[in-house]
Scaffold this motif. Sequence first.
Motif, PDB file in Angstrom:
ATOM      1  N   LEU A   1     -12.030  16.909 -10.399  1.00  0.00           N
ATOM      2  CA  LEU A   1     -13.458  16.993 -10.688  1.00  0.00           C
ATOM      3  C   LEU A   1     -13.730  17.814 -11.945  1.00  0.00           C
ATOM      4  O   LEU A   1     -14.567  17.447 -12.765  1.00  0.00           O
ATOM      5  N   GLU A   2     -13.012  18.926 -12.087  1.00  0.00           N
ATOM      6  CA  GLU A   2     -13.196  19.771 -13.263  1.00  0.00           C
ATOM      7  C   GLU A   2     -12.799  19.048 -14.547  1.00  0.00           C
ATOM      8  O   GLU A   2     -13.461  19.168 -15.566  1.00  0.00           O
ATOM      9  N   SER A   3     -11.729  18.261 -14.491  1.00  0.00           N
ATOM     10  CA  SER A   3     -11.262  17.566 -15.693  1.00  0.00           C
ATOM     11  C   SER A   3     -12.129  16.357 -16.034  1.00  0.00           C
ATOM     12  O   SER A   3     -12.098  15.880 -17.169  1.00  0.00           O
ATOM     13  N   SER A   4     -12.921  15.876 -15.095  1.00  0.00           N
ATOM     14  CA  SER A   4     -13.738  14.690 -15.377  1.00  0.00           C
ATOM     15  C   SER A   4     -14.851  14.980 -16.373  1.00  0.00           C
ATOM     16  O   SER A   4     -15.381  14.068 -16.989  1.00  0.00           O
ATOM     17  N   GLY A   5     -15.179  16.246 -16.571  1.00  0.00           N
ATOM     18  CA  GLY A   5     -16.212  16.604 -17.531  1.00  0.00           C
ATOM     19  C   GLY A   5     -15.692  16.778 -18.953  1.00  0.00           C
ATOM     20  O   GLY A   5     -16.454  17.020 -19.875  1.00  0.00           O
ATOM     21  N   LYS A   6     -14.393  16.645 -19.137  1.00  0.00           N
ATOM     22  CA  LYS A   6     -13.809  16.830 -20.462  1.00  0.00           C
ATOM     23  C   LYS A   6     -14.049  15.604 -21.341  1.00  0.00           C
ATOM     24  O   LYS A   6     -14.283  14.505 -20.858  1.00  0.00           O
TER      25      LYS A   6
ATOM     26  N   VAL B   1       0.848  -1.194   0.000  1.00  0.00           N
ATOM     27  CA  VAL B   1       0.000   0.000   0.000  1.00  0.00           C
ATOM     28  C   VAL B   1       0.880   1.238   0.000  1.00  0.00           C
ATOM     29  O   VAL B   1       1.828   1.329   0.776  1.00  0.00           O
ATOM     30  N   ARG B   2       0.548   2.169  -0.880  1.00  0.00           N
ATOM     31  CA  ARG B   2       1.170   3.490  -0.858  1.00  0.00           C
ATOM     32  C   ARG B   2       0.070   4.485  -0.537  1.00  0.00           C
ATOM     33  O   ARG B   2      -1.012   4.440  -1.126  1.00  0.00           O
ATOM     34  N   VAL B   3       0.309   5.358   0.411  1.00  0.00           N
ATOM     35  CA  VAL B   3      -0.695   6.311   0.877  1.00  0.00           C
ATOM     36  C   VAL B   3      -0.236   7.717   0.520  1.00  0.00           C
ATOM     37  O   VAL B   3       0.910   8.088   0.775  1.00  0.00           O
ATOM     38  N   SER B   4      -1.146   8.498  -0.073  1.00  0.00           N
ATOM     39  CA  SER B   4      -0.838   9.882  -0.423  1.00  0.00           C
ATOM     40  C   SER B   4      -1.988  10.779   0.015  1.00  0.00           C
ATOM     41  O   SER B   4      -3.151  10.407  -0.129  1.00  0.00           O
ATOM     42  N   GLU B   5      -1.647  11.944   0.516  1.00  0.00           N
ATOM     43  CA  GLU B   5      -2.671  12.942   0.822  1.00  0.00           C
ATOM     44  C   GLU B   5      -2.909  13.763  -0.441  1.00  0.00           C
ATOM     45  O   GLU B   5      -1.967  14.118  -1.151  1.00  0.00           O
ATOM     46  N   VAL B   6      -4.167  14.046  -0.735  1.00  0.00           N
ATOM     47  CA  VAL B   6      -4.545  14.835  -1.899  1.00  0.00           C
ATOM     48  C   VAL B   6      -5.111  16.161  -1.397  1.00  0.00           C
ATOM     49  O   VAL B   6      -6.026  16.166  -0.565  1.00  0.00           O
ATOM     50  N   SER B   7      -4.581  17.251  -1.899  1.00  0.00           N
ATOM     51  CA  SER B   7      -5.071  18.553  -1.455  1.00  0.00           C
ATOM     52  C   SER B   7      -6.470  18.808  -2.017  1.00  0.00           C
ATOM     53  O   SER B   7      -6.859  18.246  -3.040  1.00  0.00           O
ATOM     54  N   GLU B   8      -7.189  19.663  -1.355  1.00  0.00           N
ATOM     55  CA  GLU B   8      -8.535  20.037  -1.820  1.00  0.00           C
ATOM     56  C   GLU B   8      -8.460  20.654  -3.213  1.00  0.00           C
ATOM     57  O   GLU B   8      -9.304  20.399  -4.069  1.00  0.00           O
ATOM     58  N   ALA B   9      -7.418  21.452  -3.469  1.00  0.00           N
ATOM     59  CA  ALA B   9      -7.252  22.087  -4.783  1.00  0.00           C
ATOM     60  C   ALA B   9      -7.033  21.043  -5.877  1.00  0.00           C
ATOM     61  O   ALA B   9      -7.623  21.131  -6.954  1.00  0.00           O
ATOM     62  N   ASN B  10      -6.194  20.042  -5.603  1.00  0.00           N
ATOM     63  CA  ASN B  10      -5.959  18.989  -6.595  1.00  0.00           C
ATOM     64  C   ASN B  10      -7.214  18.164  -6.828  1.00  0.00           C
ATOM     65  O   ASN B  10      -7.484  17.752  -7.958  1.00  0.00           O
ATOM     66  N   TYR B  11      -7.982  17.936  -5.786  1.00  0.00           N
ATOM     67  CA  TYR B  11      -9.223  17.189  -5.946  1.00  0.00           C
ATOM     68  C   TYR B  11     -10.211  17.978  -6.805  1.00  0.00           C
ATOM     69  O   TYR B  11     -10.868  17.421  -7.676  1.00  0.00           O
TER      70      TYR B  11
END
Length: 117
Positions: free
Chosen positions: A91-96, A77-87
């Motif tokens: 979300l914005e790119s998922s509509g492309k 397992v590799r664990v990474s924290e994702v910033s709110e900005a990156n998240y």
Amino acid sequence: MASEIILFNISGQDKPGLMAALTKTLSNLGAQVLDIGQAVIHEELALGILIKVDDAENTGSIIKEVMFRANAVGSTVRVSEVSEANYRLLLESSGKTRYILTLLATGHGSGPLHAVS
């Protein structure tokens, strides 16, 4: 109460019931699953689970339990924290527009794949 977004990258030999055990653990500990991606190639698993933890004080317990469950079946397992900005960017790119490419080629070489990539 601060929230956190955590990405788990789990790899190893695919084992029956691993996804069920992980999602049960996440559910029991109150994590919200935001996204899951999974691929199995020749019984080798590549699994990504993106979660949101509303109470950051629970993050350590959740990470510990997910690692325990995955390690119990020989996965890493590799664990990474994702910033709110990156998240938000995700979300914005998922509509492309997305494309699906089906490649039919003869032979065993990687040349045709290279040509279209």
